[in-house]
Scaffold this motif. Sequence first.
Motif, short mmCIF file in Angstrom:
data_model
loop_
_atom_site.label_atom_id
_atom_site.label_comp_id
_atom_site.label_asym_id
_atom_site.label_seq_id
_atom_site.Cartn_x
_atom_site.Cartn_y
_atom_site.Cartn_z
N THR A 275 39.47 107.35 136.41
CA THR A 275 39.72 106.16 135.59
C THR A 275 39.35 104.90 136.36
OG1 THR A 275 41.34 105.04 134.20
CG2 THR A 275 42.10 105.73 136.35
N ASN B 158 47.47 101.05 132.50
CA ASN B 158 46.83 102.04 131.62
C ASN B 158 47.08 103.43 132.17
OD1 ASN B 158 44.36 103.97 131.21
ND2 ASN B 158 44.34 102.59 129.46
N SER C 168 39.75 100.39 135.64
CA SER C 168 39.90 99.22 134.78
C SER C 168 38.87 98.19 135.21
CB SER C 168 41.31 98.65 134.89
OG SER C 168 42.22 99.49 134.23
N ASP D 166 42.38 102.91 122.72
CA ASP D 166 43.60 102.16 122.46
C ASP D 166 43.26 100.67 122.50
OD1 ASP D 166 46.48 101.83 122.19
OD2 ASP D 166 46.45 101.10 124.26
N ILE E 239 42.37 95.58 126.45
CA ILE E 239 43.44 94.59 126.45
C ILE E 239 42.78 93.26 126.11
CG2 ILE E 239 45.21 93.41 127.81
CD1 ILE E 239 45.52 95.97 129.47
N ASN F 214 39.61 99.37 130.10
CA ASN F 214 39.80 100.57 130.92
C ASN F 214 39.02 101.72 130.32
OD1 ASN F 214 41.30 103.34 131.19
ND2 ASN F 214 41.85 102.19 133.02
N ALA G 105 46.38 106.64 136.37
CA ALA G 105 47.17 105.41 136.31
C ALA G 105 46.31 104.27 136.81
CB ALA G 105 48.42 105.54 137.18
N SER G 106 46.13 103.26 135.99
CA SER G 106 45.28 102.14 136.38
C SER G 106 46.05 100.83 136.18
CB SER G 106 44.00 102.16 135.54
OG SER G 106 43.15 101.13 135.94
N PHE G 107 46.10 100.05 137.24
CA PHE G 107 46.93 98.84 137.27
C PHE G 107 46.05 97.59 137.22
CE2 PHE G 107 49.28 102.20 139.24
CZ PHE G 107 50.61 101.97 138.95
N LYS H 192 45.26 96.80 122.76
CA LYS H 192 46.44 95.93 122.84
C LYS H 192 45.95 94.48 122.80
CE LYS H 192 49.73 99.06 123.58
NZ LYS H 192 48.94 100.29 123.54
N ASP I 213 46.30 105.14 126.76
CA ASP I 213 47.04 104.00 126.24
C ASP I 213 47.13 102.94 127.32
OD1 ASP I 213 47.91 103.97 123.57
OD2 ASP I 213 49.44 105.48 123.97
N SER I 214 47.00 101.68 126.92
CA SER I 214 47.31 100.58 127.84
C SER I 214 48.67 100.02 127.45
CB SER I 214 46.24 99.49 127.76
OG SER I 214 45.06 99.93 128.39
N PHE I 215 49.38 99.50 128.44
CA PHE I 215 50.73 98.99 128.21
C PHE I 215 50.82 97.55 128.69
CE2 PHE I 215 50.79 103.48 128.13
CZ PHE I 215 51.70 103.79 127.13
N SER J 124 40.00 101.76 126.50
CA SER J 124 41.23 101.06 126.17
C SER J 124 41.04 99.57 126.43
CB SER J 124 42.38 101.63 126.99
OG SER J 124 43.59 101.02 126.61
#
Lengths: 351, 351
Positions: B69, A158, B71, B143, B111, B158, A108-110, B145, A70-72, B109
């Motif tokens: 992972t 993500n 991005s 996912d 965005i 990602n 965790a990907s920023f 967004k 999931d991406s946020f 994922s």
Amino acid sequence: MQGSSDFSPACPIPLQQYPHVLLAHGGGGKLMHQLLEQLFATAFANPLLDRRHDSAVFESPAPRLAFTTDSFVVRPLFFPGGDIGSMAVYGTVNDLAMAGARPLYLSASFILEEGLPMETLWRIVCSMQQAARRAGVKIVTGDTKVVDKGKGDGLFLNTAGIGGIEHSRTIAPQSVQPGDVLLVNGDLGRHGMAILAVREGLEFQCIIESDSAPVADLVLQLLRENIELHCLRDLTRGGLASALNEISEAACRQILVEEKLIPVREDVHAACEMLGFDPLHVACEGRFVAFVAPNDAERALAILRSHPLGEQAARVGIVREAASPGVSLKSSIGAHRILDMLSGEQLPRIC
Amino acid sequence: MQGSSDFSPACPIPLQQYPHVLLAHGGGGKLMHQLLEQLFATAFANPLLDRRHDSAVFESPAPRLAFTTDSFVVRPLFFPGGDIGSMAVYGTVNDLAMAGARPLYLSASFILEEGLPMETLWRIVCSMQQAARRAGVKIVTGDTKVVDKGKGDGLFLNTAGIGGIEHSRTIAPQSVQPGDVLLVNGDLGRHGMAILAVREGLEFQCIIESDSAPVADLVLQLLRENIELHCLRDLTRGGLASALNEISEAACRQILVEEKLIPVREDVHAACEMLGFDPLHVACEGRFVAFVAPNDAERALAILRSHPLGEQAARVGIVREAASPGVSLKSSIGAHRILDMLSGEQLPRIC
């Protein structure tokens, strides 16, 4: 009231020198190296991450695995009851739980926007670490990118996750049977209304806190007690209405829910009414619906209610014998109507 | 010249009705459902994805797993030799390969920025599917967004990936030994210069194409032939210089590379010289360095060179017996200097 990141040790990056994230923090050079070593590695430290390799390597935890992502992009980054960091951990943990898996490893990907305060990044990373500890998962691999100012929105995040499946059930829409009882683990609509309230500066009688929480424990408890679970779905974007429509369609079954059985807190109900929202369409971040064989429904409800995250659990509906899919709602005055997905967008960027 | 997405079947979303991505495409309602079902599910179709569950569920593929992972925020989205879609697949496939794993399952994922042309999204998704087929991986979960216009940059992507480790070697910086020979699988610096050229509208003698490619096949071939591989690292952000410095530090070993042995194409060399870049700091997306036991180095080189993605493979350096880490470069005129990471950012958003 700023969520779960109230406690943060001091930021390990010298803030006087680097008060903000720079493009160079994503450049693959010394500054990125410093960010990874001092900030991420300090917060997330664990033996797998500490190996500093392109991939995390570990023994396969179970004969069957669950894998999700999931991406946020939630706005604002901090809100009553949570923040983007804890939400990103719980969101992926919950998706794994919905397959009946024990959540184990997270990535965790920023994606950072140039100019993000370093202190903000640190608070979010600390919140992720606390959330990971609470949910019993390890953040074992990651990535950081920086985009130029004006090309992002502070921070996007993500997570992907791996869980181990330790039972032989097939928990999926395809397992849903006529007669299955629908249970939810608590009151609906709090996350969406919490975000809306803080975003729009609305003041209600009291502050509505997000329900954001990791629900894997509840699911594992149901499985341990050998409840005949057929399907699980968390009630995020689109709320209960979207979840039920998706399952109804994938399972090709008809679902009936009863409005008066669905728990919605009074303040959430009032806020929804005032703003023209239907709580059944509003996102939660710590709620799920379980499809349970009828003989096990009472026992399952008792198990859920004995857990702090399931005290308000309720039986809300049933799967009906029918030739075509669909979701209908019996309203509190006894009328039946179709409960559809929304067509458009009612509340952007809630997760 | 627009990368690997030259062939795309017609976009399954009605473009007259939805020429652009809307906020509602991320809202959890009907429009999002349509996007998932018609666009993503059509392109990526496979039995695991088709189950439409929160997580993909599959048998564990090997006793040991690799998990990674990345991005991707590369600008522009399409460039000579690739695009963000194929790059996101190959990037994660390559990270898994660097742990000696066979890449198997990917998450994707997205965005999206409100207003992104739907046709662009479709081209990228098609490119991902072709890249996944080429790399032998399946996209099994995902996912989407959508962020408001002005809060993103078209599309960020990602991928996370799971690979199976089918051997018992520990391929990691900690396995590096004095005497190990450093091999690279081809010429360096093409990806970074390809992006720079297209972004800045620079014209060289000929168009520099990115080296973006999946290298797992080469690694699996080395493992199949029982080459004593100690460590692998792909040469992305920060190029060979950053990769060697990271490994030198993690392994606590000294590394010596020889400039004249490092393959750099003449046009890339000329472009770097003109613009003040050092090819050893420029990112590649289909290149890696392998640390091989000295007795196996010749055989490993021959194996790499027999593969289309390793024809220009070369022996570039050696690990030295020394008390402290560090990377030194013997220049083409015979002088030795320290090869350090860059401090800042030379070329933002290349991956």
